[in-house]
Scaffold this motif. Sequence first.
Motif, PDB file in Angstrom:
ATOM      1  N   THR A 174       0.840  -1.204   0.000  1.00  0.00           N
ATOM      2  CA  THR A 174       0.000   0.000   0.000  1.00  0.00           C
ATOM      3  C   THR A 174       0.871   1.249   0.000  1.00  0.00           C
ATOM      4  OG1 THR A 174      -1.758  -1.198   1.160  1.00  0.00           O
ATOM      5  CG2 THR A 174      -1.873   1.201   1.189  1.00  0.00           C
TER       6      THR A 174
ATOM      7  N   LYS B  96       0.798   4.012  -2.957  1.00  0.00           N
ATOM      8  CA  LYS B  96       0.569   5.445  -2.719  1.00  0.00           C
ATOM      9  C   LYS B  96       1.663   6.282  -3.379  1.00  0.00           C
ATOM     10  CE  LYS B  96      -2.039   5.018   1.562  1.00  0.00           C
ATOM     11  NZ  LYS B  96      -2.070   5.248   3.015  1.00  0.00           N
TER      12      LYS B  96
ATOM     13  N   ARG C 218       1.014   8.747  -6.624  1.00  0.00           N
ATOM     14  CA  ARG C 218       1.369  10.175  -6.580  1.00  0.00           C
ATOM     15  C   ARG C 218       2.290  10.543  -7.738  1.00  0.00           C
ATOM     16  NH1 ARG C 218       1.832   9.206  -1.103  1.00  0.00           N
ATOM     17  NH2 ARG C 218       4.090   9.018  -1.279  1.00  0.00           N
TER      18      ARG C 218
ATOM     19  N   TYR D 229      -7.879   4.460  -0.673  1.00  0.00           N
ATOM     20  CA  TYR D 229      -7.212   3.311  -0.059  1.00  0.00           C
ATOM     21  C   TYR D 229      -8.012   2.744   1.117  1.00  0.00           C
ATOM     22  CZ  TYR D 229      -3.295   4.936  -2.813  1.00  0.00           C
ATOM     23  OH  TYR D 229      -2.496   5.338  -3.848  1.00  0.00           O
TER      24      TYR D 229
END
Length: 177
Positions: free
Chosen positions: A14, A18, A22, A88
């Motif tokens: 995770t 992320k 981004r 998420y």
Amino acid sequence: MTAHEFDTNLSKLTGKLKKEDRQYATIVKAIQIFYWIFIPLFIVRTIRSYTDSHSINDLLSGVALVIGFLIIALTFRKYYKEYQYVDYSLPTLEMLKKAAYRYQPFQKRGLWIIPGLLLMDMGLTFEGFGEGKSVLDSQIFFLGSILFGVVIGLVIWYFKYKPLRDKILEMVKEIEH
């Protein structure tokens, strides 16, 4: 795999997702800005070219390029929002399946780029008429450029995003079985 190992792996995955989401959002935003800058420039260019020449080829070329740029800019805007605002907090399996879809090389949502590219191709072909180029020359250049871009994109995907997608699919398989 124990529950603790799974949770640790999921947490690491995770975090990586992320970070990649981004970075991808930033890249897509930059591409989108490029198109938003070129749209007004090509509108002005089209008006000036048509005013000077009164050639229908100049008008068709400019309009096709502007509409093609607009379609691609809007498509990249949608991509930006999708990568920038990933949820998420969804159930783990759903979040992972959506991530796997985001990181596959070819997607249905990418089909929106095809009309934009076809309009750009048409615009460049009409522009080439004014410069004495043949349709074949225009097609070879444009399609060669697109093919080159796709190959580079697939190479980048293979080394950067495929391992991530493989890990996501491995986690999905672990959850489902």
